[in-house]
Design an enzyme around this catalytic site. Structure first.
Site, PDB file in Angstrom:
ATOM      1  N   SER A 164      67.576 -91.213 -65.407  1.00 38.12           N
ATOM      2  CA  SER A 164      67.790 -92.381 -66.242  1.00 38.12           C
ATOM      3  C   SER A 164      67.099 -93.522 -65.524  1.00 38.12           C
ATOM      4  O   SER A 164      67.446 -93.833 -64.399  1.00 38.12           O
ATOM      5  CB  SER A 164      69.291 -92.637 -66.373  1.00 38.12           C
ATOM      6  OG  SER A 164      69.517 -93.603 -67.357  1.00 38.12           O
ATOM      7  N   ARG A 184      71.680 -80.959 -61.540  1.00 39.94           N
ATOM      8  CA  ARG A 184      71.123 -80.610 -62.844  1.00 39.94           C
ATOM      9  C   ARG A 184      69.737 -79.971 -62.700  1.00 39.94           C
ATOM     10  O   ARG A 184      69.369 -79.089 -63.473  1.00 39.94           O
ATOM     11  CB  ARG A 184      71.053 -81.853 -63.747  1.00 39.94           C
ATOM     12  CG  ARG A 184      72.431 -82.287 -64.211  1.00 39.94           C
ATOM     13  CD  ARG A 184      72.377 -83.366 -65.276  1.00 39.94           C
ATOM     14  NE  ARG A 184      73.756 -83.748 -65.641  1.00 39.94           N
ATOM     15  CZ  ARG A 184      74.062 -84.607 -66.604  1.00 39.94           C
ATOM     16  NH1 ARG A 184      73.095 -85.189 -67.308  1.00 39.94           N
ATOM     17  NH2 ARG A 184      75.326 -84.896 -66.882  1.00 39.94           N
ATOM     18  N   ARG A 212      78.269 -81.508 -65.240  1.00 42.37           N
ATOM     19  CA  ARG A 212      79.114 -82.698 -65.129  1.00 42.37           C
ATOM     20  C   ARG A 212      80.168 -82.467 -64.047  1.00 42.37           C
ATOM     21  O   ARG A 212      81.223 -81.906 -64.301  1.00 42.37           O
ATOM     22  CB  ARG A 212      79.759 -83.002 -66.480  1.00 42.37           C
ATOM     23  CG  ARG A 212      80.428 -84.368 -66.580  1.00 42.37           C
ATOM     24  CD  ARG A 212      80.905 -84.669 -67.992  1.00 42.37           C
ATOM     25  NE  ARG A 212      79.807 -84.719 -68.943  1.00 42.37           N
ATOM     26  CZ  ARG A 212      79.045 -85.793 -69.159  1.00 42.37           C
ATOM     27  NH1 ARG A 212      79.296 -86.921 -68.520  1.00 42.37           N
ATOM     28  NH2 ARG A 212      78.053 -85.755 -70.021  1.00 42.37           N
ATOM     29  N   ARG A 243      81.949 -89.371 -59.377  1.00 45.08           N
ATOM     30  CA  ARG A 243      82.347 -89.986 -60.644  1.00 45.08           C
ATOM     31  C   ARG A 243      83.651 -89.363 -61.149  1.00 45.08           C
ATOM     32  O   ARG A 243      83.794 -88.148 -61.136  1.00 45.08           O
ATOM     33  CB  ARG A 243      81.239 -89.814 -61.681  1.00 45.08           C
ATOM     34  CG  ARG A 243      79.966 -90.493 -61.213  1.00 45.08           C
ATOM     35  CD  ARG A 243      78.869 -90.507 -62.236  1.00 45.08           C
ATOM     36  NE  ARG A 243      77.690 -91.160 -61.644  1.00 45.08           N
ATOM     37  CZ  ARG A 243      76.528 -91.294 -62.260  1.00 45.08           C
ATOM     38  NH1 ARG A 243      76.380 -90.830 -63.490  1.00 45.08           N
ATOM     39  NH2 ARG A 243      75.526 -91.899 -61.660  1.00 45.08           N
ATOM     40  N   GLU A 276      69.822 -84.737 -70.280  1.00 45.32           N
ATOM     41  CA  GLU A 276      69.485 -85.853 -69.391  1.00 45.32           C
ATOM     42  C   GLU A 276      69.484 -85.416 -67.919  1.00 45.32           C
ATOM     43  O   GLU A 276      70.442 -84.829 -67.432  1.00 45.32           O
ATOM     44  CB  GLU A 276      70.524 -86.960 -69.593  1.00 45.32           C
ATOM     45  CG  GLU A 276      70.318 -88.161 -68.698  1.00 45.32           C
ATOM     46  CD  GLU A 276      71.418 -89.209 -68.891  1.00 45.32           C
ATOM     47  OE1 GLU A 276      72.082 -89.196 -69.951  1.00 45.32           O
ATOM     48  OE2 GLU A 276      71.619 -90.018 -67.976  1.00 45.32           O
TER      49      GLU A 276
END
Length: 423
Positions: free
Chosen positions: A351, A390, A276, A261, A348
């Site tokens: 999802s 994560r 991130r 990303r 988070e």
RNA sequence: GGAAGGGUGGCCGAGCCGGCCGAAGGCGGCAGUUUGCUAAACUGUAGUAGGGCAUAAACCCUACCGAGGGUUCGAAUCCCUCCCCUUCCGCCA
């Protein structure tokens, strides 16, 4: 993508539903273009019908004689008009198609209305955040001290938001991947997929990343290829342009891949640690189901994703996204969030979304209930099960000891040769 | 990367010196007939998408032979570009 017929017949309802997502959309402009397109289409199809008839007559008469010559001359004119009108129709259709691809999915009727993440609703909690008898360290310090995470060298090699995982850290990471995939294949009935890490434009349109969100991805120069932002893309596209047998459904796939990303627009956020990154590994769960089953399948999906956290004994909570935080493609979404001591909050880690027929219509994924009957669009769902980077961060932080060592979670020990403590 | 051969309906496969080709034939599918049941045989039937159409059926029209252009009154068929597959060669983990 929404059904243009739905928009034609219920424009006000569609507008209202889009508004609940906090987005505007030129529905009227779309309908105006659609009306124009249908008008031209009718005219040009009439001309084509005439040309077909006359051309056949010319063929039968052998093309000889005054009458035939006149007909040929006339059809030459008709051909010019058809060409011009076809061009108009094509342009209109392209505009309509582009607009359709940019309309967000409509929220599920039951989703709480809200403007932003502040209006999301916590639906459940599991476990209790650990009370430390010492000041817990963030995973980037723990990892660096143990020499199992190396952010400086990651930056040297590739830049900011890249990292190197090393030694027992790499092994722990690999253990997490194996554990998750084993759990989903063995206990939850998923079929394991190792997909391509790049995908073409059509695939990305299929899942909804394109045409709107190209900036969020890394594009490969000189090729029609992007680095996948999630395994959802290749795995959902497994069945693009296919008609599935009803007996095959539901189809469950667990895809493992790196995810890439660009994080454009996230400058300055989560700059430390693994949270991130431009590249991270993820175990992704993807389902293809019958429309009437998708609501129940979403609940099941959340349970399957969070089973990883329960077995790892990591405290978490589940948030339901309000209409304003659903994103472009989801009709309904739950975000499992893990407790992260360094953030002093839940973060988070998954999802889980129900897209209903939104992706299926884009990617043309259908099924047939009865032979000879019309094919219907399937419903697609997906959810991280889980984001591995994560999860690694969460394990390091939640299982840290006062001396900076890490206790290995019980379920991972078999994957680490029985190792109990890293450090 | 070089050379050659291919991409046609659910599948196989003909057509490819342009018109009667939405497309032969076979397999498979569906519905019947026959049969104690199964099999076989026989008969019939059947593509997808869009539009007309707000709606069910029916009906009509248009498009679709890998994709996109072109030539032509007319293209599965001729021309151009691209994509994909197979085989051989080269290179490579």
């Amino acid at each position: 993508m929404l059904d243009i017929k739905l928009i034609r017949s219920h424009p006000e309802e569609v507008k209202a539903a889009i508004a609940k997502k906090g987005e505007g959309f030129p529905v009227d402009e779309l309908l105006e273009l659609d009306a124009q397109w249908r008008g031209i289409l009718q005219q040009v199809e009439e001309l084509k019908a005439r040309r077909n008839v006359v051309s056949q007559e010319i063929g039968r008469s052998g093309g000889k004689g005054e009458q035939a010559q006149a007909a040929i001359a006339e059809m030459r004119q008709v051909g010019e008009r058809i060409k011009a009108m076809d061009e108009q129709a094509r342009e209109l259709e392209a505009k309509i198609q582009d607009l359709l691809l940019r309309i967000p999915n409509l929220p599920h009727e039951s989703v709480p209305v809200g403007a932003s993440d502040a209006d999301n609703v916590e639906v459940s909690r599991w476990g209790k955040p650990r009370e430390f008898a010492f000041t817990p360290k963030p995973h980037w310090d723990l990892g660096t001290n143990l020499d199992i995470l190396d952010f400086d060298r990651g930056a040297k090699i590739a830049g900011a938001r890249f990292s190197v995982v090393k030694g027992w850290g790499a092994k722990l990471h690999r253990a997490l991947v194996s554990f998750m995939i084993d759990l989903h294949t063995q206990k939850h009935g998923y079929v394991e997929i190792l997909p391509p890490y790049m995908a073409n434009t059509q695939s990305l349109v299929g899942t909804g990343q394109l045409p709107k969100f190209g900036e969020d991805m890394f594009k490969v120069e000189d090729h029609d290829l992007y680095l996948i932002p999630t395994a959802e893309v290749p795995v959902t596209n497994l069945h693009r342009d296919e008609i599935l047998d009803v007996e095959q459904l539901p189809l469950y796939y667990v895809g493992f891949s790196a995810s890439f990303r660009s994080e454009a627009g996230s400058a300055g956020r989560d700059t430390r640690g693994l949270i991130r990154q431009h590249q991270f590994d993820k175990v992704e769960l993807v389902k293809f189901v019958k429309p009437e089953d998708s609501d129940a399948e979403l609940e099941k999906l959340v349970n399957e994703a969070t089973e990883v956290l329960r077995q790892l004994e990591l405290p978490y909570r589940i948030s339901q996204m309000c209409t304003g935080d659903l994103g472009f493609t989801a009709a309904m979404k739950y975000d499992p969030e893990v407790w992260l001591p360094s953030y002093d909050r839940y973060v988070e880690i998954s999802s889980c979304s129900n897209f209903r027929d939104f992706q299926a219509r884009r990617a043309n994924i259908r099924f047939r209930r009865v032979k000879g009957q019309k094919a219907e669009f399937v419903h697609t769902l997906n959810g991280s099960g889980l984001a591995v980077g994560r999860t690694l961060a969460a394990v390091l932080e939640n299982y840290q000891n006062a001396d900076g060592t890490i206790t290995v979670p019980e379920v991972l020990r078999p994957y680490l040769g029985g190792l109990k403590v890293i450090g």
